[in-house]
Scaffold this motif. Structure first.
Motif, mmCIF file in Angstrom:
data_model
loop_
_atom_site.group_PDB
_atom_site.id
_atom_site.type_symbol
_atom_site.label_atom_id
_atom_site.label_comp_id
_atom_site.label_asym_id
_atom_site.label_seq_id
_atom_site.Cartn_x
_atom_site.Cartn_y
_atom_site.Cartn_z
ATOM 1 N N LEU A 25 0.836 -1.204 0.000
ATOM 2 C CA LEU A 25 0.000 0.000 0.000
ATOM 3 C C LEU A 25 0.872 1.256 0.000
ATOM 4 O O LEU A 25 0.612 2.207 -0.740
ATOM 5 C CB LEU A 25 -0.918 0.005 1.223
ATOM 6 C CG LEU A 25 -1.931 -1.134 1.344
ATOM 7 C CD1 LEU A 25 -2.639 -1.054 2.693
ATOM 8 C CD2 LEU A 25 -2.941 -1.088 0.206
ATOM 9 N N LEU A 26 1.902 1.262 0.833
ATOM 10 C CA LEU A 26 2.768 2.436 0.950
ATOM 11 C C LEU A 26 3.515 2.684 -0.352
ATOM 12 O O LEU A 26 3.665 3.832 -0.789
ATOM 13 C CB LEU A 26 3.759 2.235 2.098
ATOM 14 C CG LEU A 26 4.655 3.428 2.437
ATOM 15 C CD1 LEU A 26 3.818 4.635 2.833
ATOM 16 C CD2 LEU A 26 5.623 3.058 3.563
ATOM 17 N N TYR A 27 3.985 1.609 -0.991
ATOM 18 C CA TYR A 27 4.666 1.784 -2.263
ATOM 19 C C TYR A 27 3.725 2.391 -3.301
ATOM 20 O O TYR A 27 4.100 3.325 -4.028
ATOM 21 C CB TYR A 27 5.224 0.455 -2.790
ATOM 22 C CG TYR A 27 5.835 0.611 -4.163
ATOM 23 C CD1 TYR A 27 7.115 1.121 -4.309
ATOM 24 C CD2 TYR A 27 5.108 0.317 -5.311
ATOM 25 C CE1 TYR A 27 7.668 1.329 -5.572
ATOM 26 C CE2 TYR A 27 5.651 0.519 -6.580
ATOM 27 C CZ TYR A 27 6.918 1.027 -6.708
ATOM 28 O OH TYR A 27 7.442 1.247 -7.952
ATOM 29 N N ALA A 28 2.505 1.877 -3.376
ATOM 30 C CA ALA A 28 1.551 2.378 -4.364
ATOM 31 C C ALA A 28 1.289 3.869 -4.163
ATOM 32 O O ALA A 28 1.264 4.648 -5.120
ATOM 33 C CB ALA A 28 0.247 1.585 -4.281
ATOM 34 N N LEU A 29 1.099 4.288 -2.912
ATOM 35 C CA LEU A 29 0.889 5.705 -2.636
ATOM 36 C C LEU A 29 2.137 6.519 -2.982
ATOM 37 O O LEU A 29 2.043 7.645 -3.456
ATOM 38 C CB LEU A 29 0.524 5.901 -1.165
ATOM 39 C CG LEU A 29 -0.824 5.311 -0.730
ATOM 40 C CD1 LEU A 29 -0.982 5.413 0.776
ATOM 41 C CD2 LEU A 29 -1.973 6.026 -1.434
ATOM 42 N N GLY A 32 2.212 7.558 -6.559
ATOM 43 C CA GLY A 32 1.092 8.347 -7.040
ATOM 44 C C GLY A 32 -0.238 7.653 -7.176
ATOM 45 O O GLY A 32 -1.219 8.280 -7.583
ATOM 46 N N ALA A 33 -0.336 6.367 -6.866
ATOM 47 C CA ALA A 33 -1.614 5.668 -7.015
ATOM 48 C C ALA A 33 -2.668 6.299 -6.114
ATOM 49 O O ALA A 33 -2.396 6.654 -4.973
ATOM 50 C CB ALA A 33 -1.449 4.188 -6.671
ATOM 51 N N GLY A 34 -3.865 6.437 -6.649
ATOM 52 C CA GLY A 34 -4.969 6.984 -5.875
ATOM 53 C C GLY A 34 -5.069 8.487 -5.911
ATOM 54 O O GLY A 34 -6.107 9.053 -5.585
ATOM 55 N N VAL A 35 -3.994 9.162 -6.317
ATOM 56 C CA VAL A 35 -4.001 10.626 -6.367
ATOM 57 C C VAL A 35 -3.937 11.110 -7.812
ATOM 58 O O VAL A 35 -4.752 11.913 -8.250
ATOM 59 C CB VAL A 35 -2.823 11.218 -5.561
ATOM 60 C CG1 VAL A 35 -2.795 12.736 -5.697
ATOM 61 C CG2 VAL A 35 -2.939 10.817 -4.100
ATOM 62 N N THR A 39 -8.706 8.211 -13.643
ATOM 63 C CA THR A 39 -9.894 7.372 -13.828
ATOM 64 C C THR A 39 -10.463 6.835 -12.525
ATOM 65 O O THR A 39 -11.492 6.187 -12.523
ATOM 66 C CB THR A 39 -9.565 6.186 -14.748
ATOM 67 O OG1 THR A 39 -8.543 5.391 -14.126
ATOM 68 C CG2 THR A 39 -9.070 6.670 -16.104
ATOM 69 N N GLY A 40 -9.800 7.071 -11.416
ATOM 70 C CA GLY A 40 -10.295 6.547 -10.151
ATOM 71 C C GLY A 40 -9.215 6.572 -9.102
ATOM 72 O O GLY A 40 -8.194 7.235 -9.245
ATOM 73 N N PHE A 41 -9.412 5.819 -8.039
ATOM 74 C CA PHE A 41 -8.485 5.845 -6.911
ATOM 75 C C PHE A 41 -7.623 4.594 -6.820
ATOM 76 O O PHE A 41 -6.931 4.390 -5.836
ATOM 77 C CB PHE A 41 -9.255 6.060 -5.605
ATOM 78 C CG PHE A 41 -9.868 7.421 -5.497
ATOM 79 C CD1 PHE A 41 -9.082 8.534 -5.237
ATOM 80 C CD2 PHE A 41 -11.227 7.601 -5.674
ATOM 81 C CE1 PHE A 41 -9.634 9.798 -5.148
ATOM 82 C CE2 PHE A 41 -11.801 8.860 -5.590
ATOM 83 C CZ PHE A 41 -11.005 9.973 -5.328
ATOM 84 N N GLU A 42 -7.693 3.718 -7.835
ATOM 85 C CA GLU A 42 -6.857 2.517 -7.848
ATOM 86 C C GLU A 42 -6.948 1.769 -6.520
ATOM 87 O O GLU A 42 -5.941 1.401 -5.905
ATOM 88 C CB GLU A 42 -5.406 2.880 -8.173
ATOM 89 C CG GLU A 42 -5.242 3.485 -9.563
ATOM 90 C CD GLU A 42 -3.840 3.974 -9.838
ATOM 91 O OE1 GLU A 42 -3.160 3.371 -10.676
ATOM 92 O OE2 GLU A 42 -3.433 4.972 -9.212
#
Length: 287
Positions: A25-29, A32-35, A39-42
């Protein structure tokens, strides 16, 4: 003692390491994932408890996993002496042999794959193979190319030719992501605490007006664009990626990822900030 080309082939002892759901989760954030996803918040990459959504790991996360290249007993410690300030992370690649799990324990072995004479610099290529201890199957292979300025010129092998340049025609796709002003502060929690990316005084000593973004963070943003464009967001379809770092990125800058389709299951890419190329001669393969 200068660099020792005979250190090519040196291998590390097996290194065991693990990661858990929170790390994915931390890597994805951090990339830039979710921000920055328009198209959405992944949610499959940024949450672990969303109804009807199974958590997944981003393919590029493998470049921050494993070990064996750090410490006094690492293969890099045996290539000779050099000024660390002259070392630049030049290229990064990986191959996934199966989808990256959200949680796993791996045994990884790293080696010096080659030491090449580029004239004014030396090129040190490293390779790490990681085996999933749950089934003893190869999980991923990562490669890095490190340029050490001022250490070439001994008359050695110049190494293989560079990767193919991207096409001159317009890209088939352009994906735009804007990094956060605090992106480097978030990404550094994945393990790279180099103050070049957080301490203004340290960055100034290196010739930068402000701390710069980690190259592997730019790499992760680019990987997300490839994942959604080429694989419809399915990590199980992502096979491999390789790119050459060509210019630093500042937190808050906007990345434009240009993607060209190749033969079946292949693509080329280039990441730019405006007209400045920051990740070049990129290649990707996918199912």
């Amino acid at each position: 003692m200068p660099l020792d080309p005979t250190a090519a082939g040196t291998r590390s002892a097996p290194n065991t390491s693990s990661w858990r759901s929170k790390d994915a989760l931390l890597y994805a954030l951090g990339v830039g994932a979710g921000v920055s996803d328009p198209t959405g918040f992944e949610l499959e990459f940024t949450t672990e408890n969303t109804k009807g959504v199974e958590q997944k790991a981003l393919p590029t996360m493998c470049v921050v996993l494993g070990g064996g290249l750090g410490g006094p007993d690492s293969p890099l410690a045996r290539i000779g002496t050099y000024n660390p300030a002259m070392l630049v992370h030049g290229e990064q690649g990986f191959t996934l042999h199966k989808p990256l799990p959200v949680e796993a324990t791996i045994s990884s072995v790293s080696r010096i794959a080659g030491i090449y004479d580029k004239g004014k610099a030396a090129l040190v290529v490293t390779e790490t193979e990681a085996t999933d201890t749950a089934d003893n199957q190869l999980l991923f292979t990562t490669t890095s190319a490190l340029f050490i300025r001022g250490e070439g010129g001994w008359g050695g092998d110049r190494g293989p030719a560079g990767p193919q340049k991207v096409p001159e025609r317009e890209a088939d796709h352009v994906v735009t992501y804007t990094t956060r002003p605090d992106q480097a502060l978030l990404y550094r929690l994945n393990g790279d605490r180099n103050p070049l990316h957080s301490d203004p005084s340290f960055a100034a000593a290196g010739g930068f007006d402000t701390p710069i973004l980690h190259g592997l963070c730019t790499y992760g943003f680019t990987g997300r664009a490839l994942l959604h464009t080429l694989c419809a967001g399915d990590p199980a379809r992502f096979r491999a990626m390789h790119g050459r770092f060509s210019s630093p990125v500042l937190p808050g800058e906007t990345l434009d990822i240009h993607i060209w389709h190749g033969d079946s299951g292949t693509a080329q890419f280039q990441t730019r900030v405006g007209d400045r190329v920051v990740l070049d001669t990129g290649t990707a393969t996918y199912h």
